[in-house]
Scaffold this motif. Structure first.
Motif, PDB file in Angstrom:
ATOM      1  N   UNK A   1       0.831  -1.212   0.000  1.00 57.61           N
ATOM      2  CA  UNK A   1       0.000   0.000   0.000  1.00 57.61           C
ATOM      3  C   UNK A   1       0.860   1.255   0.000  1.00 57.61           C
ATOM      4  N   UNK A   2       1.899   1.272   0.818  1.00 55.86           N
ATOM      5  CA  UNK A   2       2.792   2.438   0.879  1.00 55.86           C
ATOM      6  C   UNK A   2       3.470   2.649  -0.465  1.00 55.86           C
TER       7      UNK A   2
ATOM      8  N   UNK B   1       2.339   1.769  -3.439  1.00 55.32           N
ATOM      9  CA  UNK B   1       1.339   2.294  -4.386  1.00 55.32           C
ATOM     10  C   UNK B   1       1.094   3.777  -4.164  1.00 55.32           C
ATOM     11  N   UNK B   2       0.976   4.181  -2.920  1.00 55.68           N
ATOM     12  CA  UNK B   2       0.767   5.604  -2.602  1.00 55.68           C
ATOM     13  C   UNK B   2       1.957   6.426  -3.078  1.00 55.68           C
ATOM     14  N   UNK B   3       3.164   5.929  -2.810  1.00 55.06           N
ATOM     15  CA  UNK B   3       4.362   6.675  -3.219  1.00 55.06           C
ATOM     16  C   UNK B   3       4.465   6.760  -4.742  1.00 55.06           C
ATOM     17  N   UNK B   4       4.136   5.669  -5.429  1.00 54.65           N
ATOM     18  CA  UNK B   4       4.186   5.674  -6.902  1.00 54.65           C
ATOM     19  C   UNK B   4       3.123   6.599  -7.478  1.00 54.65           C
ATOM     20  N   UNK B   5       1.932   6.609  -6.890  1.00 56.79           N
ATOM     21  CA  UNK B   5       0.871   7.509  -7.348  1.00 56.79           C
ATOM     22  C   UNK B   5       1.267   8.967  -7.133  1.00 56.79           C
ATOM     23  N   UNK B   6       1.882   9.245  -6.005  1.00 57.06           N
ATOM     24  CA  UNK B   6       2.305  10.614  -5.716  1.00 57.06           C
ATOM     25  C   UNK B   6       3.391  11.063  -6.674  1.00 57.06           C
ATOM     26  N   UNK B   7       4.302  10.170  -7.034  1.00 56.47           N
ATOM     27  CA  UNK B   7       5.391  10.554  -7.949  1.00 56.47           C
ATOM     28  C   UNK B   7       4.869  10.761  -9.370  1.00 56.47           C
TER      29      UNK B   7
END
Length: 110
Positions: free
Chosen positions: A98-99, A101-107
């Motif tokens: 989950x972390x 995915x969140x980091x990849x979405x933010x980037x």
């Protein structure tokens, strides 16, 4: 979430001498405290105390055979602890995914 049996197992396994005792018992199948003490740098009395802790944690069992007590490994407590550890690792793996995915979405949003 831990429970009392897992706590007892982890506490018992925290001591290197007790881990050595489990290794020796696993290798021999069963042994007396005297036999085990002959393979460790501790007294027979210390071995008996360590075996008592292992027994209370459900890791070994002792049975009288004639005049001597023979000890052997009881794998059920180790199995239950391994299952608890696997569930814990699985929970952490899901959290890390989950972390990520969140980091990849933010980037990608930048």
């Amino acid at each position: 979430m831990t429970d009392e049996p897992v706590d007892r197992v982890l506490t018992a396994l925290a001591d290197p001498t007790r881990r050595q005792l489990l290794d020796l018992l696993a290798a021999h199948g069963s042994a007396t405290a005297t036999t085990l003490a002959g393979q460790l740098p501790v007294t027979r009395q210390a071995v008996v105390k360590h075996l008592s802790v292992l027994d209370a944690a459900g890791l070994v069992t002792g049975a009288r055979v004639g005049r001597e007590a023979r000890y052997e490994v009881r794998p059920a407590a180790l199995d239950a602890t391994a299952r608890w550890m696997a569930a814990l690792a699985s929970d952490w793996d899901r959290r890390l995914v989950r972390i990520k995915r969140i980091a990849e979405a933010a980037s990608h949003e930048e």
